[in-house]
Design a protein around this motif. Structure first.
Motif, short mmCIF file in Angstrom:
data_model
loop_
_atom_site.label_atom_id
_atom_site.label_comp_id
_atom_site.label_asym_id
_atom_site.label_seq_id
_atom_site.Cartn_x
_atom_site.Cartn_y
_atom_site.Cartn_z
N GLY A 142 55.01 51.60 20.46
CA GLY A 142 54.64 50.19 20.62
C GLY A 142 53.17 50.03 20.97
O GLY A 142 52.67 50.68 21.89
N VAL A 143 52.48 49.19 20.20
CA VAL A 143 51.04 48.99 20.40
C VAL A 143 50.76 47.50 20.45
O VAL A 143 51.24 46.74 19.59
N VAL B 287 52.65 42.51 16.89
CA VAL B 287 53.72 42.25 17.87
C VAL B 287 53.37 41.05 18.75
O VAL B 287 53.90 40.91 19.86
N GLY B 288 52.45 40.20 18.26
CA GLY B 288 52.15 38.96 18.96
C GLY B 288 51.12 39.07 20.06
O GLY B 288 50.92 38.11 20.82
N ALA B 289 50.45 40.20 20.16
CA ALA B 289 49.42 40.38 21.19
C ALA B 289 48.04 40.16 20.57
O ALA B 289 47.85 40.40 19.38
N PRO B 290 47.08 39.71 21.36
CA PRO B 290 45.73 39.51 20.80
C PRO B 290 44.98 40.83 20.69
O PRO B 290 45.29 41.81 21.39
N ASP B 291 44.00 40.86 19.79
CA ASP B 291 43.06 41.99 19.79
C ASP B 291 42.23 41.95 21.08
O ASP B 291 41.88 40.87 21.56
N VAL B 292 41.94 43.12 21.62
CA VAL B 292 41.20 43.18 22.87
C VAL B 292 39.88 43.91 22.66
O VAL B 292 39.69 44.59 21.64
N ALA B 293 38.98 43.77 23.62
CA ALA B 293 37.67 44.40 23.52
C ALA B 293 37.81 45.92 23.52
O ALA B 293 38.71 46.48 24.16
N MET B 294 36.91 46.55 22.80
CA MET B 294 36.85 48.01 22.81
C MET B 294 36.28 48.48 24.15
O MET B 294 35.49 47.78 24.78
N VAL B 295 36.67 49.67 24.56
CA VAL B 295 36.18 50.22 25.83
C VAL B 295 35.72 51.66 25.60
O VAL B 295 36.12 52.29 24.61
N GLY C 29 55.21 52.83 27.87
CA GLY C 29 54.69 51.48 27.86
C GLY C 29 54.12 51.16 26.48
O GLY C 29 54.32 51.91 25.53
N PHE C 30 53.44 50.03 26.37
CA PHE C 30 52.72 49.70 25.15
C PHE C 30 51.33 50.31 25.22
O PHE C 30 50.67 50.27 26.26
N GLY C 31 50.89 50.86 24.11
CA GLY C 31 49.52 51.34 24.01
C GLY C 31 48.62 50.26 23.45
O GLY C 31 49.06 49.16 23.11
N GLN C 32 47.34 50.56 23.39
CA GLN C 32 46.38 49.66 22.79
C GLN C 32 45.95 50.20 21.43
O GLN C 32 46.05 51.40 21.16
N ALA C 33 45.46 49.29 20.61
CA ALA C 33 45.04 49.69 19.26
C ALA C 33 44.06 50.85 19.32
O ALA C 33 44.10 51.76 18.48
N GLN C 34 43.19 50.83 20.30
CA GLN C 34 42.17 51.89 20.38
C GLN C 34 42.78 53.26 20.67
O GLN C 34 42.23 54.28 20.23
#
Ligand SMILES: NC(=O)c1ccc[n+]([C@@H]2O[C@H](COP(=O)([O-])OP(=O)(O)OC[C@H]3O[C@@H](n4cnc5c(N)ncnc54)[C@H](O)[C@@H]3O)[C@@H](O)[C@H]2O)c1
Length: 264
Positions: free
Chosen positions: A192-193, A198-206, A218-223
Motif C-alpha cells: 500500500g502506497v 488510493v485517494g491520497a495526495p502527492d506529497v513533497a519529496m524529501v 503501514g502505507f509507504g510513500q511514493a518516494q
C-alpha cells in the motif's frame, strides 16, 4: 534540478535517458523527479499530459512531457520514437502507469472493468516492453511496476490482481530478450502506497534519509517505491534480473490473522 529533495548525489544517472510512464502522479512522479536529480534526462509520459507537464515544470532542466495511452500499442511506439528522436537513445524505461478502478470484491468487477484493468495493467506493460525492447541501450534497464497483488491474491479486486500477476509473468518471460541486448528487466511490487490511486495526495519529496520508516504493514510513500526503482535501474543492481521485488513494509511476510468464520 528542482532543489526540493537534495537527496541524491546528482550523478547516478548522469548522461542517461530515462522514460517514466504514469509520470504525472504518485510513484511515477516521484521517480521522474529522483531520476532527474540524479542527472538523467527524463521523459515524463502519461495519459494525463497536463499532469506530466506539471511534473516537468517541477523538475525543470532537460525533462519533457510525452502523451501516451499505454493500452494502445501505436501510442507506446510513438512515445518511444519521441524519446529517440529527441535524445537519440533510451537507457532506462520505468513502465509504471497503472489503474485500479472502483472495486470492492468479485461481485463489483464486471466485464468492462475487467477489460480496462487488463488493458492498462497487463497489455499496457506488454505494449511498453514491445516498444522499448528494440531500442533499449546496452547496459540499460527496464523496471515494471506490478504490485504486491502481483504475487498474492487480492479479493478486493481480482481483475487488477490477475493483471498484475500477468505483468510479473511478462517480466520474467522477457529476461532473455533484454539480455540479448545487454539489458535487464525487473518488476517492483509495492504494498500500500499513499498516492492518488488510493485517494491520497502527492506529497513533497524529501532527502532519502528523511523518508519515514515503515517497520510493519503501514502505507509507504511514493518516494519509497521510487528509490527502489532507481536502484533496480542502476548498475548497482547489475546482477538483479527477472525479479519481482516486493517493497511493502513487511505486508507479505506472514499469514494475516484469520478474521472470518471458516467452514460450515
Ligand atoms: N498506490 C498503491 O498502493 C499501489 C500499490 C501497488 C502497485 N501500484 C501501482 O503503482 C503504479 C503507479 O500507481 P500510483 O499509485 O502512483 O497511482 P497514480 O494514480 O498516482 O498514478 C498512476 C498514473 O498512471 C497514469 N495512467 C493511468 N492510465 C494510463 C494509461 N492508459 N496510459 C498512460 N498513463 C496512464 C495516470 O494518469 C497516473 O498519472 C501503478 O501501476 C499501480 O498499479 C500502486
Amino acid at each position: 534540478m528542482n532543489g526540493k529533495a537534495g537527496s541524491g548525489t546528482g550523478a547516478g544517472f548522469s548522461g542517461k535517458v530515462v522514460l517514466v510512464t504514469g509520470a504525472a502522479s504518485g510513484i511515477g512522479r516521484a521517480a521522474a523527479i529522483r531520476f532527474a536529480e540524479e542527472g538523467a534526462r527524463v521523459f515524463c509520459a502519461d495519459l494525463n499530459l497536463a499532469g506530466a507537464e506539471a511534473v516537468v515544470a517541477e523538475i525543470g532542466g532537460m525533462a519533457a512531457a510525452v502523451p501516451v495511452d499505454v493500452a494502445d500499442s501505436a501510442s507506446n511506439r510513438a512515445m518511444v520514437q519521441t524519446v529517440i528522436d529527441a535524445a537519440g537513445r533510451l537507457d532506462v524505461a520505468f513502465l509504471n502507469a497503472g489503474y485500479y478502478g472502483q472495486a470492492d470484491g468479485l461481485a463489483t468487477v464486471d466485464e468492462d472493468l475487467f477489460d480496462r484493468l487488463v488493458a492498462i495493467n497487463l497489455k499496457g506493460v506488454f505494449n511498453g516492453i514491445k516498444a522499448v525492447e528494440p531500442v533499449i541501450a546496452q547496459g540499460g534497464a527496464v523496471v515494471v511496476t506490478a504490485s504486491a497483488a502481483g504475487v498474492i491474491g487480492h479479493p478486493g479486486n481480482p481483475a487488477y490482481c490477475a493483471a498484475k500477476h500477468g505483468a510479473v509473468g511478462l517480466v520474467k518471460s522477457c529476461v532473455d530478450a533484454f539480455a540479448a541486448r545487454g539489458a535487464r528487466i525487473n518488476a517492483i511490487c509495492p504494498g500500500g502506497v499513499e498516492t492518488p490511486l488510493v485517494g491520497a495526495p502527492d506529497v513533497a519529496m524529501v532527502p532519502v534519509g528523511d523518508l519515514p520508516r515503515v517497520p510493519l504493514r503501514g502505507f509507504g510513500q511514493a518516494q519509497h517505491i521510487a528509490e527502489v526503482a532507481l536502484w533496480l535501474a542502476s548498475p548497482a543492481a547489475g546482477f538483479v534480473n527477472g525479479q519481482a521485488q516486493v517493497v511493502d513494509g513487511g505486508l507479505l511476510s506472514t499469514f494475516a490473522p484469520v478474521t472470518l468464520p471458516v467452514g460450515p
